[in-house]
Design a protein around this motif. Structure first.
Motif, PDB file in Angstrom:
ATOM      1  N   SER A  69       8.496 -28.086 -15.982  1.00 59.50           N
ATOM      2  CA  SER A  69       8.882 -29.413 -15.504  1.00 59.50           C
ATOM      3  C   SER A  69       9.938 -29.342 -14.411  1.00 59.50           C
ATOM      4  CB  SER A  69       9.395 -30.266 -16.669  1.00 59.50           C
ATOM      5  OG  SER A  69      10.601 -29.733 -17.189  1.00 59.50           O
ATOM      6  N   ASN A  70      10.662 -28.209 -14.328  1.00 60.95           N
ATOM      7  CA  ASN A  70      11.658 -28.030 -13.277  1.00 60.95           C
ATOM      8  C   ASN A  70      11.134 -27.174 -12.121  1.00 60.95           C
ATOM      9  OD1 ASN A  70      14.577 -29.112 -14.117  1.00 60.95           O
ATOM     10  ND2 ASN A  70      13.540 -28.422 -15.961  1.00 60.95           N
ATOM     11  N   ASN A  71       9.821 -27.025 -12.024  1.00 65.10           N
ATOM     12  CA  ASN A  71       9.158 -26.322 -10.923  1.00 65.10           C
ATOM     13  C   ASN A  71       9.495 -24.836 -10.872  1.00 65.10           C
ATOM     14  OD1 ASN A  71       7.957 -28.749 -10.030  1.00 65.10           O
ATOM     15  ND2 ASN A  71       9.772 -29.265  -8.858  1.00 65.10           N
ATOM     16  N   LEU A  72       9.924 -24.256 -11.984  1.00 65.45           N
ATOM     17  CA  LEU A  72      10.156 -22.811 -12.066  1.00 65.45           C
ATOM     18  C   LEU A  72       8.920 -22.185 -12.703  1.00 65.45           C
ATOM     19  CD1 LEU A  72      13.877 -22.919 -13.274  1.00 65.45           C
ATOM     20  CD2 LEU A  72      13.041 -22.498 -10.959  1.00 65.45           C
ATOM     21  N   PHE A  73       7.858 -22.090 -11.921  1.00 65.81           N
ATOM     22  CA  PHE A  73       6.556 -21.773 -12.492  1.00 65.81           C
ATOM     23  C   PHE A  73       6.432 -20.301 -12.893  1.00 65.81           C
ATOM     24  CE2 PHE A  73       5.842 -25.368  -9.534  1.00 65.81           C
ATOM     25  CZ  PHE A  73       5.502 -26.308 -10.487  1.00 65.81           C
ATOM     26  N   PHE A  74       7.063 -19.397 -12.150  1.00 62.77           N
ATOM     27  CA  PHE A  74       6.921 -17.986 -12.500  1.00 62.77           C
ATOM     28  C   PHE A  74       7.614 -17.662 -13.825  1.00 62.77           C
ATOM     29  CE2 PHE A  74       7.867 -13.442 -12.257  1.00 62.77           C
ATOM     30  CZ  PHE A  74       6.599 -12.943 -12.008  1.00 62.77           C
ATOM     31  N   PRO A  75       8.894 -18.013 -14.026  1.00 59.72           N
ATOM     32  CA  PRO A  75       9.480 -17.783 -15.351  1.00 59.72           C
ATOM     33  C   PRO A  75       8.805 -18.589 -16.450  1.00 59.72           C
ATOM     34  CG  PRO A  75      11.003 -18.996 -13.944  1.00 59.72           C
ATOM     35  CD  PRO A  75       9.887 -18.531 -13.070  1.00 59.72           C
ATOM     36  N   ALA A  76       8.298 -19.779 -16.111  1.00 55.73           N
ATOM     37  CA  ALA A  76       7.566 -20.552 -17.117  1.00 55.73           C
ATOM     38  C   ALA A  76       6.304 -19.820 -17.544  1.00 55.73           C
ATOM     39  CB  ALA A  76       7.210 -21.929 -16.556  1.00 55.73           C
ATOM     40  N   HIS A 123      -9.816 -36.600  -7.025  1.00 57.62           N
ATOM     41  CA  HIS A 123      -9.975 -36.109  -8.395  1.00 57.62           C
ATOM     42  C   HIS A 123      -8.724 -36.355  -9.225  1.00 57.62           C
ATOM     43  CE1 HIS A 123     -11.606 -33.631 -11.617  1.00 57.62           C
ATOM     44  NE2 HIS A 123     -10.463 -32.955 -11.643  1.00 57.62           N
ATOM     45  N   LEU A 124      -7.552 -36.304  -8.585  1.00 57.12           N
ATOM     46  CA  LEU A 124      -6.286 -36.480  -9.306  1.00 57.12           C
ATOM     47  C   LEU A 124      -5.609 -37.793  -8.957  1.00 57.12           C
ATOM     48  CD1 LEU A 124      -4.766 -32.883  -9.072  1.00 57.12           C
ATOM     49  CD2 LEU A 124      -6.057 -33.909 -10.939  1.00 57.12           C
ATOM     50  N   THR A 125      -6.386 -38.766  -8.482  1.00 53.29           N
ATOM     51  CA  THR A 125      -5.807 -40.059  -8.187  1.00 53.29           C
ATOM     52  C   THR A 125      -5.679 -40.883  -9.467  1.00 53.29           C
ATOM     53  OG1 THR A 125      -5.936 -41.948  -6.685  1.00 53.29           O
ATOM     54  CG2 THR A 125      -7.968 -41.283  -7.785  1.00 53.29           C
ATOM     55  N   VAL A 126      -5.052 -42.022  -9.353  1.00 48.55           N
ATOM     56  CA  VAL A 126      -4.764 -42.833 -10.544  1.00 48.55           C
ATOM     57  C   VAL A 126      -6.040 -43.304 -11.210  1.00 48.55           C
ATOM     58  CG1 VAL A 126      -3.637 -44.939 -11.351  1.00 48.55           C
ATOM     59  CG2 VAL A 126      -2.560 -43.566  -9.567  1.00 48.55           C
ATOM     60  N   ASN A 127      -7.057 -43.629 -10.437  1.00 47.78           N
ATOM     61  CA  ASN A 127      -8.292 -44.182 -10.998  1.00 47.78           C
ATOM     62  C   ASN A 127      -9.296 -43.124 -11.416  1.00 47.78           C
ATOM     63  OD1 ASN A 127      -7.314 -46.790 -10.436  1.00 47.78           O
ATOM     64  ND2 ASN A 127      -8.085 -46.693  -8.342  1.00 47.78           N
ATOM     65  N   SER A 128      -8.943 -41.852 -11.296  1.00 54.16           N
ATOM     66  CA  SER A 128      -9.872 -40.788 -11.663  1.00 54.16           C
ATOM     67  C   SER A 128      -9.993 -40.675 -13.178  1.00 54.16           C
ATOM     68  CB  SER A 128      -9.406 -39.456 -11.076  1.00 54.16           C
ATOM     69  OG  SER A 128     -10.189 -38.382 -11.559  1.00 54.16           O
ATOM     70  N   PRO A 129     -11.207 -40.398 -13.694  1.00 50.83           N
ATOM     71  CA  PRO A 129     -11.354 -40.225 -15.146  1.00 50.83           C
ATOM     72  C   PRO A 129     -10.535 -39.059 -15.690  1.00 50.83           C
ATOM     73  CG  PRO A 129     -13.496 -40.519 -14.085  1.00 50.83           C
ATOM     74  CD  PRO A 129     -12.502 -40.340 -12.999  1.00 50.83           C
ATOM     75  N   ALA A 130     -10.272 -38.046 -14.867  1.00 50.00           N
ATOM     76  CA  ALA A 130      -9.512 -36.883 -15.346  1.00 50.00           C
ATOM     77  C   ALA A 130      -8.017 -37.124 -15.356  1.00 50.00           C
ATOM     78  CB  ALA A 130      -9.827 -35.668 -14.471  1.00 50.00           C
ATOM     79  N   ALA A 136      -2.166 -36.627 -17.029  1.00 53.91           N
ATOM     80  CA  ALA A 136      -0.906 -37.363 -17.104  1.00 53.91           C
ATOM     81  C   ALA A 136      -0.333 -37.315 -18.514  1.00 53.91           C
ATOM     82  CB  ALA A 136      -1.129 -38.811 -16.658  1.00 53.91           C
ATOM     83  N   ARG A 137      -1.192 -37.417 -19.517  1.00 56.14           N
ATOM     84  CA  ARG A 137      -0.719 -37.377 -20.907  1.00 56.14           C
ATOM     85  C   ARG A 137      -0.091 -36.036 -21.240  1.00 56.14           C
ATOM     86  NH1 ARG A 137      -5.067 -38.765 -22.969  1.00 56.14           N
ATOM     87  NH2 ARG A 137      -5.811 -36.794 -23.839  1.00 56.14           N
ATOM     88  N   LYS A 138      -0.590 -34.972 -20.656  1.00 55.63           N
ATOM     89  CA  LYS A 138      -0.034 -33.641 -20.884  1.00 55.63           C
ATOM     90  C   LYS A 138       1.182 -33.359 -19.992  1.00 55.63           C
ATOM     91  CE  LYS A 138      -3.055 -32.374 -23.944  1.00 55.63           C
ATOM     92  NZ  LYS A 138      -2.652 -32.122 -25.355  1.00 55.63           N
ATOM     93  N   GLY A 139       1.466 -34.229 -19.032  1.00 57.09           N
ATOM     94  CA  GLY A 139       2.615 -34.023 -18.158  1.00 57.09           C
ATOM     95  C   GLY A 139       2.400 -33.002 -17.068  1.00 57.09           C
ATOM     96  N   ILE A 140       1.151 -32.753 -16.685  1.00 54.44           N
ATOM     97  CA  ILE A 140       0.859 -31.743 -15.662  1.00 54.44           C
ATOM     98  C   ILE A 140       0.199 -32.350 -14.430  1.00 54.44           C
ATOM     99  CG2 ILE A 140       0.664 -29.870 -17.335  1.00 54.44           C
ATOM    100  CD1 ILE A 140      -2.328 -30.181 -17.310  1.00 54.44           C
ATOM    101  N   LEU A 141       0.042 -33.657 -14.392  1.00 50.32           N
ATOM    102  CA  LEU A 141      -0.662 -34.287 -13.273  1.00 50.32           C
ATOM    103  C   LEU A 141       0.093 -34.107 -11.959  1.00 50.32           C
ATOM    104  CD1 LEU A 141      -2.860 -36.086 -12.050  1.00 50.32           C
ATOM    105  CD2 LEU A 141      -1.510 -38.074 -12.748  1.00 50.32           C
ATOM    106  N   LEU A 142       1.354 -34.510 -11.927  1.00 48.21           N
ATOM    107  CA  LEU A 142       2.110 -34.441 -10.672  1.00 48.21           C
ATOM    108  C   LEU A 142       2.333 -33.008 -10.205  1.00 48.21           C
ATOM    109  CD1 LEU A 142       4.718 -37.317 -11.156  1.00 48.21           C
ATOM    110  CD2 LEU A 142       2.558 -37.342  -9.914  1.00 48.21           C
ATOM    111  N   PRO A 143       2.695 -32.052 -11.080  1.00 41.88           N
ATOM    112  CA  PRO A 143       2.807 -30.671 -10.577  1.00 41.88           C
ATOM    113  C   PRO A 143       1.513 -30.140  -9.984  1.00 41.88           C
ATOM    114  CG  PRO A 143       3.914 -30.867 -12.690  1.00 41.88           C
ATOM    115  CD  PRO A 143       3.187 -32.154 -12.471  1.00 41.88           C
ATOM    116  N   LEU A 144       0.377 -30.414 -10.627  1.00 45.83           N
ATOM    117  CA  LEU A 144      -0.897 -29.932 -10.091  1.00 45.83           C
ATOM    118  C   LEU A 144      -1.225 -30.623  -8.776  1.00 45.83           C
ATOM    119  CD1 LEU A 144      -3.083 -29.721 -13.325  1.00 45.83           C
ATOM    120  CD2 LEU A 144      -2.233 -27.815 -11.961  1.00 45.83           C
ATOM    121  N   ARG A 145      -1.005 -31.923  -8.708  1.00 44.67           N
ATOM    122  CA  ARG A 145      -1.359 -32.660  -7.499  1.00 44.67           C
ATOM    123  C   ARG A 145      -0.456 -32.280  -6.323  1.00 44.67           C
ATOM    124  NH1 ARG A 145      -1.896 -38.988  -8.216  1.00 44.67           N
ATOM    125  NH2 ARG A 145       0.358 -38.882  -8.418  1.00 44.67           N
ATOM    126  N   ASN A 146       0.824 -32.077  -6.585  1.00 48.01           N
ATOM    127  CA  ASN A 146       1.758 -31.809  -5.490  1.00 48.01           C
ATOM    128  C   ASN A 146       1.774 -30.350  -5.079  1.00 48.01           C
ATOM    129  OD1 ASN A 146       2.483 -34.504  -5.602  1.00 48.01           O
ATOM    130  ND2 ASN A 146       4.223 -34.153  -6.947  1.00 48.01           N
TER     131      ASN A 146
END
Length: 629
Positions: free
Chosen positions: A266-273, A345-352, A357-367
């Protein structure tokens, strides 16, 4: 002193006295039950409490005196004064708790846990109540999260907090966050226990055996209420004072590494995560399918962001059931290079979107993944339209492989033409004549990111006027253009204009140079000046070069991406290196994970490595002069 009217309570207190004397914390926790349904003996004891010690009666002081007899006496008198108060509150909780009023039960339980945490702070007997603190903390957390999922049960409390005197600038504290604050106090008591050797050289002793039990429960509550910033101090304290994580049971290690990995993610430290989550996945029991699936959700996301896609072998494992349907389409879009389809695919109206978003990974993946999409697009355009070097003249000096950025610009405009509804395409460039026309002709702002126009800047695309109305001679000359009898609206329907109003607003007053087309625009763009889209493409490629995801250099006069030094390895491996290997080579210089306490490094022979040379004294009394045998 025996009380004939309370035989069950007498027996209960007598048993508790023996448990405290033996310092049997597990048995004490087993005795102090609060979750319904309770055994019949507790029901009988509650009846005795209600008869002998009713609520708010003077007899409650007598109940406290009876609880004081549970603490062993010493020469200077007992210092564990918090425990009798805790036991008195426990009996009052059994007597007064009403399961029909969950909010009132929550408040009583929070007070009870607070007092138990105070009893935990005793240096001699505090360890006895550690299992009880953990048990009460779990019950409080379960109740708080249950109330959080049913807001109708606490609606009246929210109305009271939102009164006229409520300061709107202050952030409201939820029940889950209040519970996390209480559990954090217990965590601090365990972490700061001075028994045994402190720091990374010590082992779990005394109350420190509960460090990760309390930390994991507190982290669970913080993740539930979305207050991850409050966990930063916890991880810093663990790093400074906790024994190495390897000395704790596997269940505690896996849970802690999972929450640590999510916090770093969540703090964008993906390698140590990725390191923490990979270790949690490897140590998780093979039968814990649900737990391993939860860890995999974030582990796969970390790896995708760093350019490492999951293998089919991994996605076919039992713990990965259902994850292939979520991540394979995303990986395919990244590899395809269609940045518009990726966004859709990762827009608000997308079925995925809901699952991500529920898992908290939408914004990191999209950005974070869009830059990989642009890399894939640039690589594909280079494969099909770039100059790969002269294979016949390897020994001769020649130009390095390169790609004209105008070809990449053409590919971007072609992609935009395939998604006209999502991303309107400016049509004022020569390439636009070969694709379907669109309504948006703005040359202001981004040509790649489609954003609804700001109403404050709508006038940028409007005709330039001098502030006055059109000249009457202008209207008489171009009346059929400016104010016709009727017109077709945006939906294609014919609309009449009986009042002869200006259809497109006030026009420019000077139409002398436009005899045939009064709406023509001035071609003020210089022939050699790059388009706004070209500027954005150059910025994206410069970002890829800065991150090391592409290697080479850019030229601006004749926009190109050149790949020098490609004779040995080839143009593609040189200019487009493997993303994961590039990131790993850069990040692996420091494999330490913040918040994960590791044992100190050891030298040959198993002796601990010295952390520094300062302060060491060397005895030179027996040293021989130089050169003396």
């Amino acid at each position: 002193m025996a009380f004939p009217n309370t035989p069950v309570l007498d027996t209960f207190i007598s048993s508790l006295s023996e448990i405290v004397r033996d310092r049997d914390g597990a048995k004490l926790q087993d005795f102090l039950q609060i979750e319904p349904p309770l055994p019949d003996v507790y029901t009988q004891m509650v009846d005795e409490l209600r008869r002998k010690y009713p609520n708010e009666s003077p007899k409650e002081a007598e109940l406290l005196r009876r609880c004081e007899g549970l603490v062993p006496k010493s020469k200077g008198g007992s210092t564990w004064t918090a425990f009798p108060t805790f036991m008195k509150l426990y009996f009052c909780f059994l007597r007064d708790a009403n399961v029909e009023n969950l909010l009132e039960t929550y408040d009583m339980l929070k007070v009870l846990l607070n007092q138990c945490v105070m009893a935990l702070g005793d240096s001699q007997f505090g360890i006895v109540v550690l299992p009880t603190v953990l048990y009460l903390s779990k019950v409080l957390a379960k109740l708080a999260m249950g109330l959080d999922r049913r807001p109708e049960l606490i609606a009246h409390l929210l109305r009271l907090e939102g009164g006229p005197d409520q300061d709107e600038s202050t952030e409201k504290v939820t029940l889950v966050e209040k519970s996390a604050n209480v559990v954090r106090e217990a965590f601090i008591k365990c972490l700061t226990d001075r028994s045994g050797t402190p720091g990374v050289h010590g082992k779990p002793e005394g109350k420190r055996v509960g460090i990760y039990l309390m930390a994991n429960l507190c982290l669970k509550l913080l993740f539930q209420c979305g207050k991850l910033r409050n966990a930063e101090q916890m991880f810093a304290s663990i790093t400074a004072q906790s024994p190495p994580l390897k000395h704790f049971p596997a269940s505690q290690r896996v849970t802690y590494l999972y929450y640590l990995g999510r916090y770093l993610f969540s703090n964008n430290l993906f390698f140590p995560a990725q390191i923490a989550l990979q270790s949690a996945y490897d140590q998780c029991h093979h039968q814990a399918i649900n737990q391993k699936r939860l860890i995999l959700t974030y582990l796969i996301s970390c790896n995708i962001i760093m350019g490492r896609f999951p293998s089919l072998q991994l996605l076919q494992k039992p713990e990965a059931e259902g994850l292939a349907d979520k991540f394979i389409p995303l990986c395919q879009l990244i590899a395809r290079g269609d940045y518009i389809a990726f966004r859709d695919h990762l827009t608000v109206n997308s079925p995925a979107t809901e699952w991500f978003a529920r898992k908290g990974i939408l914004l990191p993946l999209r950005n974070r993944c869009e830059i990989l999409v642009w890399r894939s697009l640039a690589r594909k355009v280079f494969i099909h339209g770039g100059f790969h070097g002269d294979p016949q003249g390897q020994a001769q000096r020649g130009p390095p492989p390169f790609l004209y950025l105008t070809k990449l610009e053409a590919a971007v405009r072609w992609l935009q033409s395939q998604h006209p509804s999502s991303h309107p395409l400016p049509t004022t460039t020569p390439f636009a004549s070969s694709i379907p026309p669109h309504t948006n002709k703005s040359q202001y702002g981004s040509q790649i990111v489609s954003i609804a126009p700001d109403p404050d800047f709508v006038s940028l695309d409007a005709p330039v006027t001098n502030g006055s109305g059109p000249d009457p001679s202008l209207l008489s000359k171009y009346a059929d253009y400016l104010c016709p009898d009727g017109f077709f609206d945006a939906t294609g329907q014919w609309q009449t204009n009986p009042t002869k109003t200006l259809i497109d607003g006030t026009p420019d007053s000077d139409y002398s140079q436009y005899e045939l087309n009064p709406y023509a625009e001035t071609a003020d763009q210089e022939p050699d000046k790059p388009s706004p889209l070209m500027r954005e493409i150059e910025s994206i490629l410069a970002s890829l070069l800065t991150q090391g995801l592409m290697r080479g250099y850019l030229t601006h006069r004749n926009p190109r991406f050149a790949i020098p030094g490609a004779r040995l390895r080839g143009a593609l491996p040189t200019g487009f290196p493997n993303v994961w290997q590039t990131i790993y080579a850069r990040e692996s210089e420091d494999m330490g994970v913040p918040g994960w306490v590791q044992p100190p490094p050891t030298m040959m022979g198993g002796t601990p490595a010295a952390l520094g040379g300062g302060g060491r004294v060397v005895n030179l009394s027996g040293a021989r002069p130089v050169g003396v045998q």
